[in-house]
Design a protein around this motif. Structure first.
Motif, mmCIF file in Angstrom:
data_model
loop_
_atom_site.group_PDB
_atom_site.id
_atom_site.type_symbol
_atom_site.label_atom_id
_atom_site.label_comp_id
_atom_site.label_asym_id
_atom_site.label_seq_id
_atom_site.Cartn_x
_atom_site.Cartn_y
_atom_site.Cartn_z
ATOM 1 N N GLY A 1 3.666 6.000 11.474
ATOM 2 C CA GLY A 1 3.032 5.276 10.999
ATOM 3 C C GLY A 1 2.060 5.222 11.322
ATOM 4 N N THR B 1 1.332 1.849 12.400
ATOM 5 C CA THR B 1 2.147 0.776 13.022
ATOM 6 C C THR B 1 2.500 1.193 14.490
ATOM 7 O OG1 THR B 1 3.485 -0.307 11.530
ATOM 8 C CG2 THR B 1 4.289 -0.656 14.096
ATOM 9 N N ASP C 1 -2.812 6.176 8.330
ATOM 10 C CA ASP C 1 -1.471 6.700 7.832
ATOM 11 C C ASP C 1 -1.075 7.419 6.739
ATOM 12 O OD1 ASP C 1 0.453 5.393 7.657
ATOM 13 O OD2 ASP C 1 0.245 3.589 7.633
ATOM 14 N N VAL D 1 1.303 -1.091 0.102
ATOM 15 C CA VAL D 1 -0.086 0.014 0.158
ATOM 16 C C VAL D 1 1.026 1.236 -0.019
ATOM 17 C CG1 VAL D 1 -2.523 -0.032 0.680
ATOM 18 C CG2 VAL D 1 -0.847 -0.835 1.893
ATOM 19 N N ASN E 1 -1.198 2.521 15.425
ATOM 20 C CA ASN E 1 -2.507 1.687 16.401
ATOM 21 C C ASN E 1 -1.571 1.162 17.897
ATOM 22 O OD1 ASN E 1 -3.725 0.615 14.121
ATOM 23 N ND2 ASN E 1 -2.836 -0.425 13.125
ATOM 24 N N HIS F 1 -4.603 -6.056 11.546
ATOM 25 C CA HIS F 1 -3.593 -6.151 10.449
ATOM 26 C C HIS F 1 -2.301 -6.518 11.938
ATOM 27 C CE1 HIS F 1 0.476 -3.943 8.696
ATOM 28 N NE2 HIS F 1 -0.139 -4.303 7.631
ATOM 29 N N LYS G 1 0.621 6.427 3.079
ATOM 30 C CA LYS G 1 -0.152 5.790 2.378
ATOM 31 C C LYS G 1 -1.128 7.384 1.722
ATOM 32 C CE LYS G 1 -0.597 1.677 4.378
ATOM 33 N NZ LYS G 1 0.307 1.443 5.841
ATOM 34 N N ALA H 1 -6.114 3.140 8.398
ATOM 35 C CA ALA H 1 -4.737 3.259 8.228
ATOM 36 C C ALA H 1 -4.403 3.887 6.942
ATOM 37 C CB ALA H 1 -3.691 1.817 8.047
ATOM 38 N N PHE H 2 -5.408 3.245 5.726
ATOM 39 C CA PHE H 2 -5.904 3.984 4.467
ATOM 40 C C PHE H 2 -7.077 4.469 3.682
ATOM 41 C CE2 PHE H 2 -4.853 -0.350 3.452
ATOM 42 C CZ PHE H 2 -6.470 -0.396 2.775
HETATM 43 C C1 LIG Z 1 -4.581 -1.155 8.058
HETATM 44 C C2 LIG Z 1 -3.203 -1.062 8.733
HETATM 45 N N1 LIG Z 1 -2.501 -0.840 9.389
HETATM 46 C C3 LIG Z 1 -1.451 -0.518 9.709
HETATM 47 C C4 LIG Z 1 -0.370 -0.998 8.248
HETATM 48 C C5 LIG Z 1 1.082 -0.193 8.668
HETATM 49 O O1 LIG Z 1 1.385 0.684 8.721
HETATM 50 P P1 LIG Z 1 2.731 1.148 8.530
HETATM 51 O O2 LIG Z 1 3.961 0.165 7.871
HETATM 52 O O3 LIG Z 1 2.962 2.892 7.839
HETATM 53 O O4 LIG Z 1 3.633 0.789 9.792
HETATM 54 C C6 LIG Z 1 -0.472 -0.773 7.184
HETATM 55 C C7 LIG Z 1 0.716 -1.425 5.961
HETATM 56 O O5 LIG Z 1 0.012 -1.537 5.342
HETATM 57 C C8 LIG Z 1 -2.184 -1.353 6.839
HETATM 58 O O6 LIG Z 1 -1.846 -1.609 5.664
#
Ligand SMILES: Cc1ncc(COP(=O)(O)O)c(C=O)c1O
Length: 396
Positions: free
Chosen positions: A129, A131, A280, A70, A134, A172, A283, A253-254
């Motif tokens: 980000g 992660t 995020d 993504v 969350n 996730h 993204k 996130a997206f």
């Molecule tokens: C739904 C969802 N949550 C969390 C994440 C984690 O994102 P990041 O790698 O930017 O921390 C992603 C990454 O693809 C995601 O699609």
């Protein structure tokens, strides 16, 4: 400096112009390891070395033909903002240095809240980000659970906290990673059934679990699952929240960007009932890595968990600074690229980006459905097209 920045700018312009034709996937290449010399080679030679030896084997992941994971790109305005964040090198943790950097960060949070159509009760904090967003949401859930039974986890630790029930259908992997980082443990996650053929939660099954469980409960819901872009039913979750006590964290996130489009916004109906939300920014806001935002309507819990108590830093009682609201203390001025992009393109610009992206995903989905080689594995709801070769032995 002027000659060096000029050289870097000319080089970067060439890279951007070449994104349309540069390879989007590059076979692994073994580089001789970089070595630390005593004298160094100077910044101009370092730029030449990077351009000759490193850059040719980088994937064009910032360009429009990169469809993996993504991965977002970077809008022109965001690139300018990111460069200037480096040039000004602000550390917007408190009012003690330039309060303007801090103010811009707050204004950007407010613009993002407005872009996502969230009410003013939501405070937001920039993090690296989704992660970390969350992680923040679940850290607040843990603190809330403690408060429910008269325990301050942030002060007294986890040991005093009774076991929590954590329910989710398709979290996730970063959320289960966050459970590990928070000392709650990955195995805390108890799976809720999905709707048939979907990644969305069967909220009636959740209702049954909520009615039968005892003790503290946290629910992680999804606004856009990573495999199929599926959404949980937030209106039903909002109704459940009125009848049962639980913390609701939404990983958007997206999927949070569905809010920018009247046609997609219904997917998020009811999501403002959440206690915490992750979005995020690297993204779909298309700012460079790394950038995300953690929203919550419980800023008091944020202060409990993340307060950084030091005489030399201080803390505003009614308007706590970012250092007291998120895991990082010193941090990059991440807000600046987001500010540039939001100011440059406005909500209409983002609506155009998101709707065009989804339109293209639908076209790809239709072509896959018509193809004799591939199977579409899930309806295209947003920007994700989940498909597989009909003959699994085909590898190329
Ligand atoms: C739904 C969802 N949550 C969390 C994440 C984690 O994102 P990041 O790698 O930017 O921390 C992603 C990454 O693809 C995601 O699609």
């Amino acid at each position: 400096m002027p000659a060096l920045l000029e050289a870097a700018s000319t080089y970067a312009t060439g890279v951007c112009q070449g994104l349309d034709s540069a390879p989007v996937a590059v076979p692994p290449r073994v580089h001789p390891p970089s070595e630390l010399s005593a004298a160094g080679i100077g910044a101009e030679r370092a730029l030449e070395l990077f351009a000759d030896a490193i850059a040719p084997s980088l994937a064009a992941s910032a360009g429009p033909r990169h469809l993996g994971f993504v991965t977002g790109g970077a809008t022109p305005a965001a690139i300018v903002g990111d460069w200037l964040a480096t040039v000004f090198d602000q550390n917007p943790i408190s009012r003690l240095d330039s309060s303007t950097a801090l103010q811009l960060e707050r204004d950007t949070v407010a613009m993002l809240r407005s872009l996502f159509g969230l009410p003013e009760q939501f405070s937001g904090s920039f993090v690296s980000g989704a992660t970390m967003a969350n992680f923040v949401g679940l850290a607040l859930a843990r603190e809330w659970a403690g408060r429910e039974v008269g325990v301050r986890v942030s002060a007294d630790g986890l040991a005093a906290l009774p076991r929590i029930t954590l329910l989710s259908a398709t979290p996730h992997s970063s959320s289960t990673k966050a459970l590990s980082m928070l000392g709650l443990g990955r195995h805390l996650w108890q799976a809720v059934a999905c709707l048939p053929g979907r990644e969305a939660m069967d909220t009636l099954a959740l209702e049954g679990l909520l009615a039968s469980r005892q003790g503290l409960c946290v629910v992680i819901a999804s606004a856009g699952t990573v495999n199929t872009g599926d959404f949980d039913d937030f209106e039903h979750l909002a109704r459940l929240k009125k009848a049962h006590s639980f913390w609701l964290h939404i990983d958007a996130a997206f999927g949070g960007f569905a809010s920018v489009s009247p046609e997609l916004r219904p997917l998020l109906a009811g999501w403002a009932c959440a206690d915490s939300i992750c979005v995020d920014l690297h993204k779909w806001l298309n700012v460079p890595y790394d950038s995300g935002i953690a929203f919550t309507r419980h800023r008091d819990l944020q202060v409990d968990v993340f307060s950084n108590v030091a005489t030399y830093l201080g803390r505003s009682a009614d308007d706590p600074e970012p250092i007291h609201l998120a895991p990082e203390n010193s941090h990059r001025w991440r807000a600046l690229p987001a500010w540039f992009s939001l100011i440059a393109y406005g909500s209409d610009g983002y609506r155009e980006i998101v709707e065009r992206d989804c339109r293209l995903a639908r076209v790809l989905g239709e072509r896959i459905q018509q193809s004799e080689w591939f199977d579409l594995l899930a309806p295209v709801k947003l920007n994700i097209v989940c498909f597989a070769p009909r003959n699994p032995d085909i590898t190329s």
